[in-house]
Design an enzyme around this catalytic site. Sequence first.
Site, mmCIF file in Angstrom:
data_model
loop_
_atom_site.group_PDB
_atom_site.id
_atom_site.type_symbol
_atom_site.label_atom_id
_atom_site.label_comp_id
_atom_site.label_asym_id
_atom_site.label_seq_id
_atom_site.Cartn_x
_atom_site.Cartn_y
_atom_site.Cartn_z
ATOM 1 N N GLY A 79 81.120 -42.192 48.425
ATOM 2 C CA GLY A 79 80.613 -41.406 47.299
ATOM 3 C C GLY A 79 79.365 -42.034 46.727
ATOM 4 O O GLY A 79 78.743 -42.882 47.371
ATOM 5 N N ASN A 80 78.977 -41.609 45.532
ATOM 6 C CA ASN A 80 77.827 -42.219 44.870
ATOM 7 C C ASN A 80 78.021 -42.143 43.358
ATOM 8 O O ASN A 80 78.986 -41.550 42.883
ATOM 9 C CB ASN A 80 76.517 -41.551 45.320
ATOM 10 C CG ASN A 80 76.490 -40.074 44.985
ATOM 11 O OD1 ASN A 80 76.472 -39.685 43.814
ATOM 12 N ND2 ASN A 80 76.501 -39.233 46.016
ATOM 13 N N HIS A 81 77.101 -42.759 42.616
ATOM 14 C CA HIS A 81 77.275 -42.915 41.165
ATOM 15 C C HIS A 81 76.814 -41.726 40.328
ATOM 16 O O HIS A 81 76.700 -41.845 39.118
ATOM 17 C CB HIS A 81 76.546 -44.173 40.686
ATOM 18 C CG HIS A 81 77.192 -45.435 41.145
ATOM 19 N ND1 HIS A 81 78.465 -45.790 40.772
ATOM 20 C CD2 HIS A 81 76.758 -46.414 41.969
ATOM 21 C CE1 HIS A 81 78.782 -46.932 41.336
ATOM 22 N NE2 HIS A 81 77.759 -47.338 42.074
#
Length: 220
Positions: A29-31
């Site tokens: 995923g990512n932030h």
Amino acid sequence: LSKLPLRGKKVLITAGPTFESIDPVRFIGNHSSGKMGFELAETASNLGANVILISGPTNEKLKSKSIQLKLITSSDQMFEEVVNKYRSADVVIMSAAVADFKPKSISNKKLKKSNQNLSIEVEKTKDILSHLGKTKTNQLLIGFALETDNEIENAKSKLINKNLDLIILNSLNDKGAGFGFDTNKVSIISKENKIINFPLKHKKDVSLDMINNIIELINE
Ligand code: CTP
């Protein structure tokens, strides 16, 4: 009320990250927080648009009751939803941070740490924005670019290659801007090569700058 500039317009907005499963408990995923996309949705809705918001996992909540929210998890699900709604949209804003890679296969059992040298094979996800650019009819298509070097040049080539009408450049070099923050600092670049640089602002105000630019394009 009839003065609302986006009355009668269907605006499709994407927000948040996508999660790409590795096994039943893990993902890539990512932030991305989803804040920018949610602010865009509220602003467009307040200006009279019929808004559909397609978002990945987020803690954000909607204030406006009239926004249609569809929650998804993976890039493949986002692709499906966006493509489904594309034809009838007047404006599409791809503010989601879609994962660029996903595991080639999803393990149906939890991977054990006894796997000493675990490596995960990944493949590219579908580029949703490129697909929209290729299949564009009358929609205004707006994309985002997150760059660290050669920012303007890279953003401009993305605008051309993906057949966009506007690209919003987020610089990773600006403090207080981007993922997770309530503020953002953007430049808006048009097809005609007009570049507007905005100062650091709350994402609510940034969303108004973007939507105002889109309204200008609609009224051209
Ligand atoms: N995007 C998309 N589908 C993907 C990846 C990205 O629709 N699979 C969209 C994002 O929503 C954003 C834009 O593409 O609007 C910019 O994505 P970015 O990751 O900055 O650019 P890339 O084209 O992936 O190029 P690069 O990694 O080379 O910077």
